[in-house]
Design an enzyme around this catalytic site. Sequence first.
Site, mmCIF file in Angstrom:
data_model
loop_
_atom_site.group_PDB
_atom_site.id
_atom_site.type_symbol
_atom_site.label_atom_id
_atom_site.label_comp_id
_atom_site.label_asym_id
_atom_site.label_seq_id
_atom_site.Cartn_x
_atom_site.Cartn_y
_atom_site.Cartn_z
ATOM 1 N N ASP A 388 51.057 -15.747 -11.248
ATOM 2 C CA ASP A 388 52.622 -14.883 -11.964
ATOM 3 C C ASP A 388 51.978 -14.376 -12.722
ATOM 4 O OD1 ASP A 388 55.559 -15.029 -11.712
ATOM 5 O OD2 ASP A 388 55.130 -15.252 -14.063
ATOM 6 N N GLU A 424 49.535 -10.932 -8.762
ATOM 7 C CA GLU A 424 50.307 -10.935 -8.544
ATOM 8 C C GLU A 424 50.047 -9.380 -9.915
ATOM 9 O OE1 GLU A 424 55.158 -10.995 -9.423
ATOM 10 O OE2 GLU A 424 54.319 -11.951 -10.631
#
Length: 749
Positions: A388, A424
Amino acid sequence: MSSAAEQETVAAKRAAPDTVVNGASRKVPGPPVWPGAPTPLGARFRVGPDGVAGTNFALWAGGAEAVELCLFDETGRETRAPLTELTHEIWHGFVPGVMPGQRYGYRVHGRWDPWTGARWNPAKLLLDPYARAVDGAKGNDYSRLPPEVYGHVRDWPQQQVADTVRDERDSAPHVPKGVVVHDDDDWADDRRPKTPWADSVIYELHVRGFTRRHPGIPDQLRGTYAGLAHPAAVDHLVRLGVTAVELLPVHQFAHEDHLLRRGMKNYWGYNSIGYFAPHAAYSAAGTTGQQVGEFKRMVRALHAAGIEVILDVVYNHTAEAGELGPTLSLKGIDNRGYYRLQSDARRYADYTGCGNTLHVVQPHVLRLITDSLRYWVTEMGVDGFRFDLAAALARSMHDVDMLSPFLAVIAQDPVLRRVKLIAEPWDVGSGGYQVGAFPPLWTEWNDRYRDAVRDFWRHALPDVREMGYRLSGSSDLYAWGGRRPYASVNFVTAHDGFTLRDLVSYERKHNEANGEGNRDGTNDNRSFNCGAEGDTTDERILALRRRQLRNLLTTLLLSTGVPMLVAGDELGRTQQGNNNAYCQDNETSWLDWGLLEEPGWRALFDLTSRLIALRHRHPVLRRRAFFSGRAHSADGLRDLAWFTERGTEMTEGDWYAPAATLGMYLSGRDIPGRDEQGAPITDDSFLAVLHAGDGPVDFVLPGPPWAERYEVVVDTSSEEQGEAPGVTHPAGVAVTVPGRAVLLLRVVG
């Protein structure tokens, strides 16, 4: 320096352990604490060569003046024992007789000076960053975080300086505790699937949401790791044909106060507080260590079915938020060492939008992250990670740096460089958008693929160049440094945003249920509601929506790169227009398995499964190298060619014009590489015709050298997709492609 009174308190605590009952302490004989060892970090049970069983505790706490180990019995009674051994800023000790299942935490002493970033407060019980299990997580199931869990006086009259006033109330009754775990499982009976990147199909799912309403899973297992390991859950994944599940965060996480005040929780889990511990609330077996074995059994069950396990991990920030957030672990161990601070050290540097950012360039923080990653691979059996806001991890001092310590350590680590690594590739800081910039070994979520496909199917692309790049592997982003087409993780939807069904049913977000005035969630949805906002009884609109779903799924699964599906999109799952359901731990987010009983949605599942199977059978659809676009034989046949509806190859001018129709020819004769026996790889050739216009179009099928005849394999204009061979057409004829449809044709002559 600390005050004389503080020094006297520290000296007294070193002298003898305390037993604490209901907040009152008294001097009693405590457990002996032997010197122990500074490594490994965390709580490690062992039996020594002398036959003495116990647990070694080791905590890095740079700058601390004293550390107390706190042990809790079943009634919550606390016994404190000082750790007096200090080696390279690691406080350690071995406690004989401490067995697996023991609940524990730490109290760390030091200066309280928020103006310089020092926030030590021994009144706050701290979770071991290396705790392998966490108990008491259900202590967050109240209407708000109590003031005791904050290191500062939260309700100080002068709110502008509230975070600078130390709160002396004990937090132990209100915070989760670590659990000593012993598990010598060597994974000898496990067989990792080791699916090559090019052959992978990823399925993003939420452990609780995927299993919570499944009728084939026993009630007591729903919402848990054991539920995901149940044959009923695994069978769906196998029938669908995916090769990997990407689990939304399963590290121990906490709920934010603003959600608890509204009677909600952080459902997605992007609020980690324990990087080694499986989230306790997803355990059916118990929370005093049993969750570890349950997680491992889930991994084994998925591996046995040929399915890899990828974890969505959140190492960029923690649940402690900013200076006004709670004190749960790192903030009280060494705030300045673990977090990036601004030049005004009272404030946090926030590249994540969550209040804080881990200071990954610090060696001990980097060690925490890499130790955690290796643990999940070697001892928990997982096969990879999706990071993330990975750009936040790649920042050196301030800027994103692809030579940063984090990326360098991952690249040389003998364990981590062998697993699947997905970035990401962005964060919320300056220069944080880094799509296409991560080095080899890494794949990336490709949001440019998402945007191009959405825009094409709502007929909003200004030209078709972007669509051509995305369908063919995004060579403009990834054809450098030895990267391959599978560096692109292609997706149309993700957990964050509309579901696929909502993408074709809503043009505006509808997040009122989140309690934030519909201000949360993105406004850039690139969606098309097909003629009505939300639910409708108009069968014409409903039929178009189902067709658009088939178009989007077909496009995704025919594109070069690694496709990622979101759990439930193959069933037509809806969140009723909520594009930010992070706090919806209810039917809004849980999969409705009853959709499989409805013929229209069952047909969507069948088509998705058929397309995945088609992808698995045909290497031309999962290439390991980029297309060249050049002829490799005298007849002029190229590995990739693009056609207009006139059956002519696209010109430079065609690429720069808006177009509703695009033909993509994939040659199975010119696939680079060899199979495992060293033989050339050959396959069928295919022509995909994508038509986003409202009305039908006559598409002329290209003749030699491309083909003599074509067989229809997929036609998304049809509600039902049969398994029998489709109709055939001679090359050179015009076939009518209905409005908003995909035709996939196989070359048969």
